[in-house]
Design a protein around this motif. Structure first.
Motif, PDB file in Angstrom:
ATOM      1  N   ALA A  20       0.819  -1.208   0.000  1.00 39.85           N
ATOM      2  CA  ALA A  20       0.000   0.000   0.000  1.00 39.85           C
ATOM      3  C   ALA A  20       0.857   1.264   0.000  1.00 39.85           C
ATOM      4  O   ALA A  20       0.441   2.307  -0.525  1.00 39.85           O
ATOM      5  CB  ALA A  20      -0.922   0.000   1.207  1.00 39.85           C
ATOM      6  N   ALA A  21       2.067   1.194   0.572  1.00 42.78           N
ATOM      7  CA  ALA A  21       2.936   2.366   0.641  1.00 42.78           C
ATOM      8  C   ALA A  21       3.441   2.794  -0.729  1.00 42.78           C
ATOM      9  O   ALA A  21       3.917   3.921  -0.900  1.00 42.78           O
ATOM     10  CB  ALA A  21       4.132   2.075   1.560  1.00 42.78           C
ATOM     11  N   ASN A  22       3.348   1.901  -1.714  1.00 41.04           N
ATOM     12  CA  ASN A  22       3.789   2.238  -3.066  1.00 41.04           C
ATOM     13  C   ASN A  22       2.763   3.061  -3.828  1.00 41.04           C
ATOM     14  O   ASN A  22       3.004   3.457  -4.958  1.00 41.04           O
ATOM     15  CB  ASN A  22       4.104   0.955  -3.843  1.00 41.04           C
ATOM     16  N   TYR A  23       1.597   3.267  -3.210  1.00 37.30           N
ATOM     17  CA  TYR A  23       0.536   4.046  -3.856  1.00 37.30           C
ATOM     18  C   TYR A  23       0.124   5.196  -2.940  1.00 37.30           C
ATOM     19  O   TYR A  23      -0.075   4.993  -1.744  1.00 37.30           O
ATOM     20  CB  TYR A  23      -0.693   3.172  -4.122  1.00 37.30           C
ATOM     21  N   SER A  24      -0.009   6.362  -3.521  1.00 42.09           N
ATOM     22  CA  SER A  24      -0.613   7.455  -2.764  1.00 42.09           C
ATOM     23  C   SER A  24      -2.126   7.280  -2.825  1.00 42.09           C
ATOM     24  O   SER A  24      -2.643   6.518  -3.650  1.00 42.09           O
ATOM     25  CB  SER A  24      -0.214   8.803  -3.365  1.00 42.09           C
ATOM     26  N   ALA A  25      -2.848   7.974  -1.960  1.00 40.58           N
ATOM     27  CA  ALA A  25      -4.308   7.834  -1.936  1.00 40.58           C
ATOM     28  C   ALA A  25      -4.926   8.162  -3.293  1.00 40.58           C
ATOM     29  O   ALA A  25      -5.909   7.544  -3.713  1.00 40.58           O
ATOM     30  CB  ALA A  25      -4.888   8.743  -0.859  1.00 40.58           C
ATOM     31  N   ALA A  26      -4.328   9.112  -3.989  1.00 39.07           N
ATOM     32  CA  ALA A  26      -4.876   9.522  -5.290  1.00 39.07           C
ATOM     33  C   ALA A  26      -4.577   8.498  -6.382  1.00 39.07           C
ATOM     34  O   ALA A  26      -5.266   8.441  -7.396  1.00 39.07           O
ATOM     35  CB  ALA A  26      -4.299  10.883  -5.685  1.00 39.07           C
ATOM     36  N   ASP A  27      -3.518   7.687  -6.158  1.00 41.77           N
ATOM     37  CA  ASP A  27      -3.108   6.743  -7.191  1.00 41.77           C
ATOM     38  C   ASP A  27      -3.778   5.372  -7.073  1.00 41.77           C
ATOM     39  O   ASP A  27      -3.641   4.550  -7.969  1.00 41.77           O
ATOM     40  CB  ASP A  27      -1.587   6.537  -7.139  1.00 41.77           C
ATOM     41  N   VAL A  28      -4.477   5.115  -5.974  1.00 40.99           N
ATOM     42  CA  VAL A  28      -5.100   3.807  -5.791  1.00 40.99           C
ATOM     43  C   VAL A  28      -6.234   3.627  -6.802  1.00 40.99           C
ATOM     44  O   VAL A  28      -7.165   4.436  -6.843  1.00 40.99           O
ATOM     45  CB  VAL A  28      -5.656   3.662  -4.353  1.00 40.99           C
ATOM     46  N   PRO A  29      -6.170   2.597  -7.639  1.00 42.75           N
ATOM     47  CA  PRO A  29      -7.233   2.375  -8.632  1.00 42.75           C
ATOM     48  C   PRO A  29      -8.590   2.173  -7.951  1.00 42.75           C
ATOM     49  O   PRO A  29      -8.671   1.654  -6.840  1.00 42.75           O
ATOM     50  CB  PRO A  29      -6.782   1.092  -9.344  1.00 42.75           C
ATOM     51  N   ASP A  30      -9.635   2.564  -8.638  1.00 43.45           N
ATOM     52  CA  ASP A  30     -10.990   2.474  -8.071  1.00 43.45           C
ATOM     53  C   ASP A  30     -11.353   1.047  -7.680  1.00 43.45           C
ATOM     54  O   ASP A  30     -12.020   0.827  -6.662  1.00 43.45           O
ATOM     55  CB  ASP A  30     -12.020   3.010  -9.072  1.00 43.45           C
TER      56      ASP A  30
END
Length: 395
Positions: free
Chosen positions: A71-81
Protein backbone atom coordinates in the motif's frame (compact mmCIF):
# COMPACT_ATOMS: atom_id res chain seq x y z
CA UNK A 1 68.94 -15.95 8.13
CA UNK A 2 69.28 -13.87 4.97
CA UNK A 3 67.92 -16.74 2.90
CA UNK A 4 64.94 -17.17 5.23
CA UNK A 5 64.15 -13.46 5.08
CA UNK A 6 64.38 -13.48 1.29
CA UNK A 7 62.11 -16.51 1.13
CA UNK A 8 59.54 -14.89 3.47
CA UNK A 9 59.57 -11.64 1.46
CA UNK A 10 59.07 -13.64 -1.75
CA UNK A 11 56.09 -15.55 -0.31
CA UNK A 12 54.46 -12.33 0.94
CA UNK A 13 54.87 -10.69 -2.46
CA UNK A 14 53.36 -13.68 -4.24
CA UNK A 15 50.36 -13.74 -1.88
CA UNK A 16 49.81 -10.02 -2.41
CA UNK A 17 50.06 -10.50 -6.16
CA UNK A 18 47.40 -13.25 -6.21
CA UNK A 19 45.10 -11.18 -4.01
CA UNK A 20 45.52 -8.27 -6.42
CA UNK A 21 44.65 -10.53 -9.38
CA UNK A 22 41.52 -11.89 -7.64
CA UNK A 23 40.29 -8.41 -6.66
CA UNK A 24 40.95 -7.10 -10.16
CA UNK A 25 38.94 -9.88 -11.75
CA UNK A 26 35.95 -9.31 -9.49
CA UNK A 27 36.02 -5.54 -9.82
CA UNK A 28 36.35 -5.45 -13.59
CA UNK A 29 33.83 -6.45 -16.22
CA UNK A 30 34.51 -9.21 -18.68
CA UNK A 31 34.24 -8.21 -22.33
CA UNK A 32 31.75 -11.02 -22.85
CA UNK A 33 29.52 -9.55 -20.17
CA UNK A 34 29.85 -12.48 -17.78
CA UNK A 35 30.53 -10.21 -14.82
CA UNK A 36 28.19 -7.39 -15.69
CA UNK A 37 25.52 -6.40 -13.18
CA UNK A 38 22.22 -8.06 -14.10
CA UNK A 39 19.31 -5.64 -14.10
CA UNK A 40 15.85 -7.21 -13.58
CA UNK A 41 13.80 -7.13 -16.80
CA UNK A 42 10.78 -5.67 -14.99
CA UNK A 43 10.06 -3.81 -11.74
CA UNK A 44 9.68 -5.89 -8.57
CA UNK A 45 6.38 -4.13 -7.80
CA UNK A 46 4.36 -4.74 -10.95
CA UNK A 47 1.16 -2.84 -11.66
CA UNK A 48 -1.86 -4.37 -9.98
CA UNK A 49 -4.34 -5.65 -12.55
CA UNK A 50 -7.81 -6.73 -11.38
CA UNK A 51 -8.67 -10.39 -11.83
CA UNK A 52 -11.75 -11.02 -14.00
CA UNK A 53 -12.98 -13.53 -11.37
CA UNK A 54 -14.89 -11.91 -8.51
CA UNK A 55 -13.51 -14.01 -5.60
CA UNK A 56 -9.94 -13.60 -6.83
CA UNK A 57 -10.48 -9.85 -7.12
CA UNK A 58 -11.85 -9.62 -3.59
CA UNK A 59 -8.72 -11.39 -2.36
CA UNK A 60 -6.54 -8.94 -4.29
CA UNK A 61 -8.31 -6.08 -2.53
CA UNK A 62 -7.79 -7.64 0.91
CA UNK A 63 -4.13 -8.37 0.14
CA UNK A 64 -3.57 -4.78 -0.92
CA UNK A 65 -5.20 -3.16 2.11
CA UNK A 66 -3.56 -5.59 4.56
CA UNK A 67 -0.07 -5.18 3.17
CA UNK A 68 1.54 -1.94 4.45
CA UNK A 69 4.56 -2.36 2.15
CA UNK A 70 2.40 -2.78 -0.95
CA UNK A 71 0.00 0.00 0.00
CA UNK A 72 2.94 2.37 0.64
CA UNK A 73 3.79 2.24 -3.07
CA UNK A 74 0.54 4.05 -3.86
CA UNK A 75 -0.61 7.45 -2.76
CA UNK A 76 -4.31 7.83 -1.94
CA UNK A 77 -4.88 9.52 -5.29
CA UNK A 78 -3.11 6.74 -7.19
CA UNK A 79 -5.10 3.81 -5.79
CA UNK A 80 -7.23 2.37 -8.63
CA UNK A 81 -10.99 2.47 -8.07
CA UNK A 82 -11.31 -1.30 -8.19
CA UNK A 83 -9.08 -1.65 -5.11
CA UNK A 84 -11.75 0.14 -3.09
CA UNK A 85 -14.47 -2.18 -4.39
CA UNK A 86 -15.04 -3.80 -1.00
CA UNK A 87 -18.78 -4.45 -1.17
CA UNK A 88 -19.25 -3.29 2.43
CA UNK A 89 -22.44 -1.27 2.82
CA UNK A 90 -23.71 0.98 5.60
CA UNK A 91 -25.32 -2.06 7.21
CA UNK A 92 -22.74 -4.91 7.04
CA UNK A 93 -25.27 -7.73 6.70
CA UNK A 94 -27.42 -6.11 4.04
CA UNK A 95 -27.17 -7.44 0.47
CA UNK A 96 -24.45 -5.87 -1.64
CA UNK A 97 -26.30 -4.54 -4.69
CA UNK A 98 -23.08 -3.57 -6.46
CA UNK A 99 -22.23 -7.19 -7.08
CA UNK A 100 -24.89 -7.40 -9.81
CA UNK A 101 -22.65 -5.32 -12.08
CA UNK A 102 -19.28 -6.53 -10.75
CA UNK A 103 -19.87 -10.16 -11.78
CA UNK A 104 -20.23 -10.28 -15.54
CA UNK A 105 -22.71 -13.19 -15.73
CA UNK A 106 -24.51 -12.49 -12.45
CA UNK A 107 -28.01 -12.57 -13.97
CA UNK A 108 -27.51 -16.04 -15.46
CA UNK A 109 -26.12 -17.62 -12.27
CA UNK A 110 -28.21 -20.02 -10.15
CA UNK A 111 -29.89 -18.52 -7.08
CA UNK A 112 -27.40 -20.09 -4.63
CA UNK A 113 -24.55 -18.15 -6.28
CA UNK A 114 -26.47 -14.87 -6.26
CA UNK A 115 -27.25 -15.36 -2.58
CA UNK A 116 -23.62 -16.09 -1.71
CA UNK A 117 -22.24 -13.17 -3.73
CA UNK A 118 -24.75 -10.71 -2.30
CA UNK A 119 -23.77 -11.56 1.30
CA UNK A 120 -20.13 -12.51 0.76
CA UNK A 121 -18.94 -9.46 2.71
CA UNK A 122 -20.93 -10.47 5.81
CA UNK A 123 -19.03 -12.31 8.55
CA UNK A 124 -20.95 -11.46 11.73
CA UNK A 125 -24.40 -12.78 12.67
CA UNK A 126 -26.32 -12.81 15.97
CA UNK A 127 -26.03 -15.99 18.03
CA UNK A 128 -29.45 -17.50 18.82
CA UNK A 129 -28.46 -20.43 21.01
CA UNK A 130 -25.18 -20.50 22.93
CA UNK A 131 -23.52 -22.71 25.53
CA UNK A 132 -21.23 -20.31 27.42
CA UNK A 133 -20.38 -22.89 30.12
CA UNK A 134 -19.69 -25.86 27.86
CA UNK A 135 -15.91 -25.38 28.10
CA UNK A 136 -15.80 -24.19 31.70
CA UNK A 137 -13.26 -26.96 32.20
CA UNK A 138 -11.06 -26.76 29.06
CA UNK A 139 -11.42 -30.04 27.15
CA UNK A 140 -8.62 -32.11 25.72
CA UNK A 141 -10.74 -32.65 22.59
CA UNK A 142 -13.58 -30.51 21.24
CA UNK A 143 -15.83 -32.31 18.76
CA UNK A 144 -17.58 -29.71 16.58
CA UNK A 145 -20.22 -31.19 14.28
CA UNK A 146 -21.81 -29.30 11.39
CA UNK A 147 -25.52 -30.06 11.40
CA UNK A 148 -28.90 -28.81 10.17
CA UNK A 149 -31.99 -28.22 12.30
CA UNK A 150 -33.96 -31.20 10.82
CA UNK A 151 -31.08 -33.65 11.48
CA UNK A 152 -32.11 -34.59 15.02
CA UNK A 153 -31.69 -38.32 14.37
CA UNK A 154 -28.07 -37.86 13.33
CA UNK A 155 -27.27 -35.68 16.35
CA UNK A 156 -28.84 -38.17 18.74
CA UNK A 157 -26.91 -41.07 17.19
CA UNK A 158 -23.67 -39.11 17.61
CA UNK A 159 -24.51 -38.38 21.27
CA UNK A 160 -25.06 -42.10 21.84
CA UNK A 161 -21.86 -43.13 20.04
CA UNK A 162 -18.67 -41.38 19.02
CA UNK A 163 -19.73 -37.92 20.26
CA UNK A 164 -20.48 -39.03 23.81
CA UNK A 165 -19.23 -36.15 25.94
CA UNK A 166 -17.42 -36.58 29.25
CA UNK A 167 -14.29 -38.55 30.02
CA UNK A 168 -13.20 -40.94 27.28
CA UNK A 169 -9.97 -42.91 27.66
CA UNK A 170 -9.05 -40.62 30.59
CA UNK A 171 -9.38 -37.50 28.40
CA UNK A 172 -12.07 -34.80 28.63
CA UNK A 173 -14.23 -34.62 25.50
CA UNK A 174 -16.81 -31.91 24.73
CA UNK A 175 -19.27 -32.11 21.81
CA UNK A 176 -21.13 -29.22 20.18
CA UNK A 177 -23.39 -29.09 17.13
CA UNK A 178 -23.10 -26.07 14.82
CA UNK A 179 -26.31 -24.81 13.18
CA UNK A 180 -27.55 -21.86 11.21
CA UNK A 181 -31.19 -20.88 10.81
CA UNK A 182 -33.81 -22.38 8.51
CA UNK A 183 -35.54 -20.04 6.07
CA UNK A 184 -39.11 -20.28 4.78
CA UNK A 185 -37.82 -20.19 1.20
CA UNK A 186 -35.91 -23.44 1.77
CA UNK A 187 -39.20 -25.22 2.67
CA UNK A 188 -37.95 -26.68 5.95
CA UNK A 189 -40.61 -27.52 8.55
CA UNK A 190 -40.66 -25.26 11.59
CA UNK A 191 -38.67 -27.19 14.20
CA UNK A 192 -37.69 -24.21 16.34
CA UNK A 193 -39.63 -25.47 19.38
CA UNK A 194 -38.05 -28.91 19.20
CA UNK A 195 -34.61 -27.42 18.67
CA UNK A 196 -35.04 -25.14 21.68
CA UNK A 197 -35.96 -28.14 23.85
CA UNK A 198 -33.04 -30.14 22.45
CA UNK A 199 -30.61 -27.32 23.27
CA UNK A 200 -31.92 -26.96 26.84
CA UNK A 201 -31.88 -30.72 27.43
CA UNK A 202 -28.48 -31.59 25.95
CA UNK A 203 -26.71 -28.21 26.24
CA UNK A 204 -24.68 -28.84 23.08
CA UNK A 205 -26.43 -26.73 20.39
CA UNK A 206 -24.74 -23.61 18.98
CA UNK A 207 -26.97 -21.72 16.52
CA UNK A 208 -26.53 -18.46 14.62
CA UNK A 209 -29.13 -16.41 12.77
CA UNK A 210 -28.04 -16.85 9.17
CA UNK A 211 -29.36 -18.96 6.31
CA UNK A 212 -28.05 -22.50 6.75
CA UNK A 213 -27.15 -23.58 3.22
CA UNK A 214 -24.34 -25.46 1.49
CA UNK A 215 -22.61 -22.29 0.30
CA UNK A 216 -22.93 -20.75 3.77
CA UNK A 217 -20.87 -23.49 5.41
CA UNK A 218 -17.98 -21.05 5.10
CA UNK A 219 -19.95 -18.59 7.24
CA UNK A 220 -20.38 -21.39 9.78
CA UNK A 221 -16.61 -21.89 9.68
CA UNK A 222 -15.68 -18.28 10.49
CA UNK A 223 -18.40 -18.00 13.15
CA UNK A 224 -17.17 -21.20 14.79
CA UNK A 225 -13.55 -20.00 14.80
CA UNK A 226 -14.70 -16.86 16.61
CA UNK A 227 -16.82 -18.91 19.00
CA UNK A 228 -13.81 -21.01 19.97
CA UNK A 229 -11.82 -17.93 20.92
CA UNK A 230 -14.71 -16.56 22.99
CA UNK A 231 -16.03 -19.75 24.58
CA UNK A 232 -13.46 -22.53 24.31
CA UNK A 233 -9.95 -21.06 23.86
CA UNK A 234 -8.44 -23.69 26.14
CA UNK A 235 -9.40 -26.67 23.95
CA UNK A 236 -6.22 -28.64 23.31
CA UNK A 237 -7.46 -30.16 20.04
CA UNK A 238 -10.46 -29.70 17.75
CA UNK A 239 -12.21 -32.17 15.48
CA UNK A 240 -14.59 -30.54 13.01
CA UNK A 241 -16.77 -32.63 10.74
CA UNK A 242 -20.17 -33.46 9.26
CA UNK A 243 -23.07 -35.16 11.03
CA UNK A 244 -23.06 -38.15 8.64
CA UNK A 245 -19.59 -39.46 9.48
CA UNK A 246 -18.42 -42.07 11.95
CA UNK A 247 -15.49 -41.00 14.09
CA UNK A 248 -13.36 -43.44 16.06
CA UNK A 249 -12.88 -41.22 19.10
CA UNK A 250 -10.73 -43.91 20.80
CA UNK A 251 -8.29 -43.94 17.89
CA UNK A 252 -8.14 -40.13 17.73
CA UNK A 253 -7.35 -39.83 21.43
CA UNK A 254 -4.68 -42.52 21.11
CA UNK A 255 -3.16 -40.69 18.13
CA UNK A 256 -3.15 -37.32 19.92
CA UNK A 257 -1.57 -38.81 23.03
CA UNK A 258 1.47 -39.94 21.04
CA UNK A 259 2.34 -36.57 19.50
CA UNK A 260 5.43 -34.56 20.41
CA UNK A 261 4.86 -31.01 21.61
CA UNK A 262 6.00 -29.30 18.34
CA UNK A 263 3.92 -31.75 16.27
CA UNK A 264 0.87 -31.22 18.48
CA UNK A 265 1.12 -27.43 18.23
CA UNK A 266 1.08 -27.35 14.42
CA UNK A 267 -1.29 -30.28 13.91
CA UNK A 268 -3.77 -30.23 11.01
CA UNK A 269 -4.54 -33.68 9.61
CA UNK A 270 -7.26 -35.17 7.47
CA UNK A 271 -7.93 -36.52 4.00
CA UNK A 272 -5.68 -33.97 2.28
CA UNK A 273 -6.51 -33.15 -1.33
CA UNK A 274 -3.86 -31.63 -3.60
CA UNK A 275 -3.66 -30.50 -7.22
CA UNK A 276 -7.39 -29.77 -7.31
CA UNK A 277 -9.34 -26.91 -8.82
CA UNK A 278 -12.92 -25.71 -9.30
CA UNK A 279 -15.40 -27.95 -11.10
CA UNK A 280 -16.76 -26.39 -14.28
CA UNK A 281 -19.53 -28.95 -14.83
CA UNK A 282 -22.83 -27.32 -13.84
CA UNK A 283 -24.26 -30.70 -12.82
CA UNK A 284 -21.64 -31.16 -10.09
CA UNK A 285 -22.48 -30.05 -6.55
CA UNK A 286 -19.15 -28.20 -6.32
CA UNK A 287 -19.55 -26.31 -9.62
CA UNK A 288 -17.91 -22.87 -9.64
CA UNK A 289 -18.14 -20.59 -12.72
CA UNK A 290 -15.05 -18.86 -14.08
CA UNK A 291 -16.62 -15.51 -13.31
CA UNK A 292 -16.26 -16.39 -9.61
CA UNK A 293 -12.87 -18.09 -9.34
CA UNK A 294 -9.90 -18.95 -11.53
CA UNK A 295 -6.73 -20.85 -10.71
CA UNK A 296 -5.91 -23.98 -8.70
CA UNK A 297 -7.02 -24.65 -5.14
CA UNK A 298 -4.44 -24.80 -2.36
CA UNK A 299 -4.04 -28.15 -0.58
CA UNK A 300 -7.07 -28.70 1.66
CA UNK A 301 -8.60 -31.43 3.81
CA UNK A 302 -11.95 -32.92 2.81
CA UNK A 303 -14.76 -31.28 4.78
CA UNK A 304 -16.14 -34.61 6.03
CA UNK A 305 -13.84 -34.15 8.98
CA UNK A 306 -10.36 -33.06 10.03
CA UNK A 307 -8.37 -32.68 13.22
CA UNK A 308 -6.28 -29.72 14.35
CA UNK A 309 -4.74 -28.14 17.43
CA UNK A 310 -6.19 -25.35 19.53
CA UNK A 311 -3.17 -23.28 18.58
CA UNK A 312 -3.99 -23.68 14.88
CA UNK A 313 -7.62 -22.74 15.64
CA UNK A 314 -6.44 -19.39 17.05
CA UNK A 315 -4.21 -18.76 14.04
CA UNK A 316 -6.98 -19.67 11.61
CA UNK A 317 -9.30 -17.24 13.38
CA UNK A 318 -6.80 -14.40 13.01
CA UNK A 319 -5.89 -15.07 9.39
CA UNK A 320 -9.49 -15.70 8.24
CA UNK A 321 -10.09 -11.94 8.42
CA UNK A 322 -7.58 -11.57 5.58
CA UNK A 323 -9.06 -14.26 3.34
CA UNK A 324 -12.11 -13.52 1.19
CA UNK A 325 -15.02 -15.89 1.79
CA UNK A 326 -15.36 -18.75 -0.68
CA UNK A 327 -18.50 -20.86 -1.16
CA UNK A 328 -16.83 -24.21 -0.39
CA UNK A 329 -15.82 -24.36 3.26
CA UNK A 330 -13.04 -26.96 3.17
CA UNK A 331 -11.35 -25.15 0.28
CA UNK A 332 -11.69 -21.89 2.24
CA UNK A 333 -9.94 -23.47 5.23
CA UNK A 334 -7.17 -24.57 2.86
CA UNK A 335 -6.87 -20.96 1.68
CA UNK A 336 -6.49 -19.82 5.29
CA UNK A 337 -3.83 -22.46 5.91
CA UNK A 338 -1.98 -21.34 2.78
CA UNK A 339 -2.05 -17.77 4.12
CA UNK A 340 -0.39 -19.09 7.29
CA UNK A 341 2.26 -20.87 5.24
CA UNK A 342 0.84 -24.28 6.24
CA UNK A 343 -0.80 -27.23 4.52
CA UNK A 344 -2.93 -30.11 5.82
CA UNK A 345 -1.17 -33.39 6.44
CA UNK A 346 -2.70 -36.45 4.82
CA UNK A 347 -3.54 -39.30 7.19
CA UNK A 348 -4.70 -42.65 5.88
CA UNK A 349 -7.06 -42.99 8.84
CA UNK A 350 -9.45 -40.42 7.34
CA UNK A 351 -11.67 -42.14 4.76
CA UNK A 352 -13.97 -39.42 3.47
CA UNK A 353 -14.72 -41.51 0.37
CA UNK A 354 -15.68 -44.64 2.34
CA UNK A 355 -13.91 -48.00 2.50
CA UNK A 356 -14.27 -51.04 0.26
CA UNK A 357 -17.74 -52.54 0.49
CA UNK A 358 -16.45 -56.00 1.49
CA UNK A 359 -14.96 -54.52 4.70
CA UNK A 360 -17.90 -52.35 5.81
CA UNK A 361 -19.48 -54.99 8.03
CA UNK A 362 -16.16 -56.05 9.59
CA UNK A 363 -15.68 -54.49 13.06
CA UNK A 364 -11.89 -54.73 12.81
CA UNK A 365 -11.90 -52.57 9.66
CA UNK A 366 -12.78 -49.55 11.83
CA UNK A 367 -10.37 -50.12 14.70
CA UNK A 368 -7.38 -48.40 13.06
CA UNK A 369 -9.41 -45.70 11.27
CA UNK A 370 -10.24 -42.22 12.58
CA UNK A 371 -13.13 -41.32 10.27
CA UNK A 372 -15.36 -43.01 7.72
CA UNK A 373 -17.90 -41.21 5.53
CA UNK A 374 -20.81 -41.62 5.06
CA UNK A 375 -22.63 -43.57 7.79
CA UNK A 376 -26.29 -43.60 8.81
CA UNK A 377 -27.34 -43.03 12.44
CA UNK A 378 -27.98 -46.76 12.86
CA UNK A 379 -24.55 -47.63 11.45
CA UNK A 380 -22.86 -45.14 13.82
CA UNK A 381 -24.41 -46.84 16.86
CA UNK A 382 -23.57 -50.31 15.51
CA UNK A 383 -19.91 -49.51 14.81
CA UNK A 384 -19.51 -47.81 18.20
CA UNK A 385 -20.89 -50.92 19.91
CA UNK A 386 -18.34 -53.05 18.03
CA UNK A 387 -15.41 -50.86 19.03
CA UNK A 388 -16.58 -50.52 22.64
CA UNK A 389 -16.84 -54.26 23.13
CA UNK A 390 -14.03 -55.62 25.35
CA UNK A 391 -14.30 -58.90 23.48
CA UNK A 392 -13.26 -57.41 20.11
CA UNK A 393 -10.05 -59.09 19.00
CA UNK A 394 -8.30 -57.90 15.82
CA UNK A 395 -5.03 -58.97 14.25
Amino acid sequence: MARRRLKLVTVIMMVNFFIFIIISRHSSQDKNGRHKVHIPPKPFWSELVPSPAYCNRQQQILDFHNNPVLAANYSAADVPDWLNETGVTSSPCRPNDKVTTQVKDYNSLPVRFKDFLSFMHCRSYPIMVDQPEVCKDPPFLLLAVKSLAPHFERRQAIRQSWGRAGVVANKTVVTVFLLGNTMAGDHHPDLSGMLQYEGLHHKDIIQWDYRDSFFNLTVKEVLFLEWIQNRCPGARFVFKGDDDVFVNTFRILDFLGGLSEPKARDLFVGDAITNAGPHRDKKVKYFIPESMYVGPYPPYAGGGGYLYSGDIAARLHNVSRHVALYPIDDVYTGMCLRKLGLAPEKHKGFRTFNIEEKYRSNPCAYKSLMLVHPRTPQEMIQIWAWLSSPGLKCQ
